[in-house]
Design an enzyme around this catalytic site. Structure first.
Site, short mmCIF file in Angstrom:
data_model
loop_
_atom_site.label_atom_id
_atom_site.label_comp_id
_atom_site.label_asym_id
_atom_site.label_seq_id
_atom_site.Cartn_x
_atom_site.Cartn_y
_atom_site.Cartn_z
N TYR A 170 75.57 -16.76 26.80
CA TYR A 170 74.59 -16.22 27.76
C TYR A 170 73.31 -17.03 27.59
O TYR A 170 72.24 -16.50 27.27
CB TYR A 170 74.32 -14.74 27.50
CG TYR A 170 75.46 -13.81 27.88
CD1 TYR A 170 76.55 -14.25 28.62
CD2 TYR A 170 75.44 -12.46 27.50
CE1 TYR A 170 77.59 -13.39 28.96
CE2 TYR A 170 76.46 -11.59 27.85
CZ TYR A 170 77.53 -12.06 28.58
OH TYR A 170 78.54 -11.20 28.93
C1 LIG Z 1 80.08 -15.22 36.55
C2 LIG Z 1 80.10 -15.45 35.07
C3 LIG Z 1 80.88 -14.63 34.26
C4 LIG Z 1 80.92 -14.83 32.89
N1 LIG Z 1 81.71 -14.00 32.12
C5 LIG Z 1 81.77 -14.19 30.78
C6 LIG Z 1 82.59 -13.37 29.96
O1 LIG Z 1 83.25 -12.44 30.44
N2 LIG Z 1 82.62 -13.61 28.64
C7 LIG Z 1 81.90 -14.63 28.07
O2 LIG Z 1 81.99 -14.81 26.86
N3 LIG Z 1 81.12 -15.42 28.82
C8 LIG Z 1 81.05 -15.23 30.16
N4 LIG Z 1 80.24 -16.04 30.91
C9 LIG Z 1 79.47 -17.10 30.26
C10 LIG Z 1 80.34 -18.33 30.06
O3 LIG Z 1 81.19 -18.12 28.95
C11 LIG Z 1 79.47 -19.56 29.75
O4 LIG Z 1 78.62 -19.80 30.83
C12 LIG Z 1 80.36 -20.79 29.49
O5 LIG Z 1 79.60 -21.78 28.85
C13 LIG Z 1 80.93 -21.34 30.77
O6 LIG Z 1 81.84 -22.36 30.56
P1 LIG Z 1 81.99 -23.49 31.69
O7 LIG Z 1 82.98 -24.48 31.23
O8 LIG Z 1 82.20 -22.84 33.02
O9 LIG Z 1 80.50 -24.04 31.67
P2 LIG Z 1 79.80 -25.47 31.76
O10 LIG Z 1 78.53 -25.17 32.50
O11 LIG Z 1 80.70 -26.51 32.29
O12 LIG Z 1 79.48 -25.80 30.24
C14 LIG Z 1 78.68 -24.98 29.41
C15 LIG Z 1 78.16 -25.78 28.22
O13 LIG Z 1 79.24 -26.36 27.47
C16 LIG Z 1 79.19 -27.78 27.52
N5 LIG Z 1 80.58 -28.24 27.76
C17 LIG Z 1 81.33 -27.99 28.86
N6 LIG Z 1 82.54 -28.49 28.72
C18 LIG Z 1 82.60 -29.08 27.50
C19 LIG Z 1 83.61 -29.78 26.80
N7 LIG Z 1 84.83 -29.96 27.34
N8 LIG Z 1 83.34 -30.26 25.57
C20 LIG Z 1 82.11 -30.08 25.02
N9 LIG Z 1 81.10 -29.42 25.65
C21 LIG Z 1 81.35 -28.92 26.87
C22 LIG Z 1 78.27 -28.11 28.67
O14 LIG Z 1 77.68 -29.39 28.54
C23 LIG Z 1 77.27 -26.97 28.60
O15 LIG Z 1 76.36 -27.16 27.56
C24 LIG Z 1 80.17 -15.87 32.29
C25 LIG Z 1 79.39 -16.69 33.10
C26 LIG Z 1 79.35 -16.50 34.48
C27 LIG Z 1 78.48 -17.38 35.32
#
Ligand SMILES: Cc1cc2nc3c(=O)[nH]c(=O)nc-3n(C[C@H](O)[C@H](O)[C@H](O)COP(=O)(O)OP(=O)(O)OC[C@H]3O[C@@H](n4cnc5c(N)ncnc54)[C@H](O)[C@@H]3O)c2cc1C
Ligand SMILES: *[C@@H]1O[C@H](CO)[C@@H](O)[C@H](O)[C@H]1NC(C)=O
Ligand SMILES: *[C@@H]1O[C@H](CO)[C@@H](O)[C@H](O)[C@H]1NC(C)=O
Ligand SMILES: *[C@@H]1O[C@H](CO)[C@@H](O)[C@H](O)[C@H]1NC(C)=O
Ligand SMILES: *[C@@H]1O[C@H](CO)[C@@H](O)[C@H](O)[C@H]1NC(C)=O
Length: 535
Positions: free
Chosen positions: A470
């Protein structure tokens, strides 16, 4: 005078034009470097998108999940690379280092502060959209999933092969596995099976030197760090090996909503003593939001079993709530994902759509988190309730998520995520707004900061704990040029990781001592020339 003025103006314009067309900008050298790393079998030129390319904007925007970071003045990447092979990732890291560009890795793009696609220093994006394969092995109850796959795709591929296997992760199906696993990841099954990160048994990572490492070759310290230490610090994780978990064929969900006249405050107060003590097969949350102008508290659960058992359990533990069988819906585990994701009326295949625009958040939003160790008195809850009645809170949601169960048994040091025993529940605060309200975005952001200030006396202290997934840049950030001191970083670092922060810095020092992989809230290395101010 006039003509010499015109003449110097002309010289100036020519100089500008000349510098635009002839000087080599860092990203041109970078592109040159990339084109030379290509090899015949999978040319990298096919996966490079420059701003002039007609697909650039649609690729950039495809997974921007918070329009706060899609404004015309939001810094844009110089180039987007969508690698389709490991060698593309290696070449991109090598050329970025050589030419002084930062990399933002994006998996699902859900970062609350947009860190996977926004940076204030010149940067490129590695978007893992082409790393989306999922391989489920039912017999051995494991799966390999690539970081660009989203949670819904993982659930769909598991359910395709088994009705009684699952993976403990979140309900929003478009969240990327790459970012989600990196920060821990909780969901409907976390009181029984722990976080997603607690169920990862191997991974493949590319480090700053382009080495491809798995659990064995990276060693247990780095493997520990990437399961909860937050994305972006240690390298690029390309894939994860998961241990699947058992679920019954039938699970049961309910949601009961109460207004203040229906004793919502007393019920929430009571819930604080009950939620974390429920059997670990029950997920339990309370969300506060405004429905048709009235603040409501909604008590929701998912139970790993049938409705009769759940009703008698709740009548025994929480009779005040008055749960009856008519409130319960029995379904398969995969349908519980659609149910809580509010896509129950969509076909199952919606889970495969990584670009689906969820209604779970507003188009523009700001979020924060807290952990609660002692029940909040009724007076305190009343104050929160009245803030939710304010105008800015029309699209705000405050969620309480019960901890306990196995979360209280897993040691604080098992992985970097430290919020285990002693927590009654976690709070998520989210304030949203629409496009036509965006000129007043400051009002909403000020509202959530006021709520956070108000809640300070009721929640965890020293540190005031927060959940890295978060992401909240209000709690502190590193310097943009990577010379953050230990003292500065530990302000936000201890909130997310408590004492695990020190160990994370030791791992960072080992794997990326020059701090190439860095963002506003990534782990700084302990000893580096950039870090002198710490000593
Ligand atoms: C609608 C919504 C619902 C959510 N629900 C939950 C939930 O139920 N439980 C929960 O725990 N969280 C939840 N989240 C939060 C979510 O876990 C985080 O936002 C998470 O970081 C998203 O992962 P992403 O790959 O989509 O994000 P991205 O925006 O792609 O990445 C997030 C971070 O990780 C880094 N990163 C991405 N991919 C990699 C990789 N392959 N290797 C190294 N670093 C990387 C990015 O540079 C950035 O710093 C929710 C978020 C949203 C918007
Ligand atoms: C955009 O970039 C892709 C990948 O490099 C390329 O295949 C495509 O031809 C480009 N399109 C335009 C209009 O330049
Ligand atoms: C060329 O690309 C293939 C496919 O990714 C890869 O296996 C191979 O190692 C690459 N060769 C070189 C010289 O980079
Ligand atoms: C809110 O109002 C709409 C339209 O008046 C109505 O259809 C809906 O049922 C109301 N929702 C609740 C929870 O009362
Ligand atoms: C380091 O950080 C400070 C801000 O704390 C900044 O003023 C300084 O210019 C930075 N850069 C270097 C290279 O020291």
């Amino acid at each position: 005078m006039e003509s010499s003025h015109h003449f110097s103006m002309l010289v100036f314009l020519l100089a500008v034009l000349f510098s635009l067309s002839c000087a080599t900008l860092p990203h041109e050298d970078f592109l040159h470097c990339l084109s030379h790393s290509s090899n015949g079998s999978s040319p990298i030129s096919n996966v490079i998108f420059k701003p002039q390319n007609s697909s650039f904007s649609s690729i950039l925007e495809s997974t921007i999940r918070n329009l706060r970071f899609s404004a015309s003045d939001t810094p844009k990447p110089l180039v987007i690379v969508t690698p389709s092979t490991t060698s593309h990732v290696q070449a991109t890291i090598r050329c970025s280092r050589t030419h002084g560009l930062q990399i933002r890795t994006r998996s699902g793009g859900h970062d609350f502060e947009g860190l996977s696609y926004v940076s204030r220093v010149p940067f490129i994006i590695i978007d893992l959209v082409n790393f989306g394969s999922i391989d489920v092995d039912v017999e051995n109850r494991v799966a390999w999933v690539q970081s660009g796959a989203v949670l819904g795709q993982l659930y769909y591929r598991i359910a395709e092969k088994s009705r009684t296997l699952a993976f403990p992760a979140g309900t929003c199906h478009t969240v990327g596995t790459g970012g989600y696993f990196s920060g821990g990841g909780y969901g409907l099954l976390f009181r029984k099976y722990g976080l997603a990160a607690d169920n990862i048994i191997d991974a493949q990572l590319i480090d700053v030197n382009g080495r491809i490492l798995d659990r064995k070759s990276m060693g247990e310290e780095l493997f520990w760090a990437i399961r909860g230490g937050g994305g972006g610090s240690f390298g690029i994780v390309l894939s994860w090996k998961l241990r699947l978990v058992s679920v019954p064929e039938t699970v049961t969900a309910f949601t009961i909503s109460k207004t203040i006249q229906e004793n919502a405050i007393q019920l929430i107060h009571r819930w604080q003593y009950i939620g974390h003590e429920l059997p670990d097969g029950v997920y339990s949350s309370v969300t506060l939001n405004t429905v048709n102008g009235t603040v409501m508290a909604s008590f929701s659960s998912l139970f790993l079993g049938g409705s009769d058992e759940l009703v008698s359990l709740m009548q025994e533990r929480f009779p005040e709530l008055g749960l009856v069988k008519q409130d319960c819906i029995e379904m398969s585990w995969i349908d519980s994902i659609r149910h809580f994701g509010q896509i129950q009326n969509q076909p199952l295949e919606i889970l495969l759509d990584r670009n689906f625009k969820t209604s779970l958040t507003s188009p523009y939003y700001k979020a924060k988190s807290d952990y609660v160790k002692k029940p909040i008195p009724e007076m305190g809850l009343r104050g929160l309730w009245s803030m939710l009645s304010e105008e800015e809170a029309e699209s705000a949601v405050v969620g309480f998520f019960a901890y306990g169960g196995i979360m209280a048994e897993i040691p604080e040091t098992a992985n970097p995520f430290p919020h285990r025993a002693g927590n009654l529940y976690k709070i998520l605060y989210n304030v949203g707004w629409q496009e036509d309200e965006n000129v007043n975005s400051e009002r909403y952001i000020q509202w959530i900061r006021r709520v956070y200030d108000y809640m300070g006396s009721f929640v965890s202290k020293s540190p005031r704990e927060a959940y890295i997934n978060y992401r909240d840049l209000d709690i502190g950030t590193n310097n943009e040029d990577g010379n953050t001191s230990y003292a500065e970083a530990s302000i936000w670092g201890r909130k997310y990781f408590k004492n695990n922060f020190n160990r994370l810095m030791r791992v960072k020092t080992m794997i990326d001592p020059q701090n190439f992989f860095r963002q506003e809230q990534t782990i700084p290395p302990l000893i580096s020339s950039r870090n002198k101010r710490a000593h």
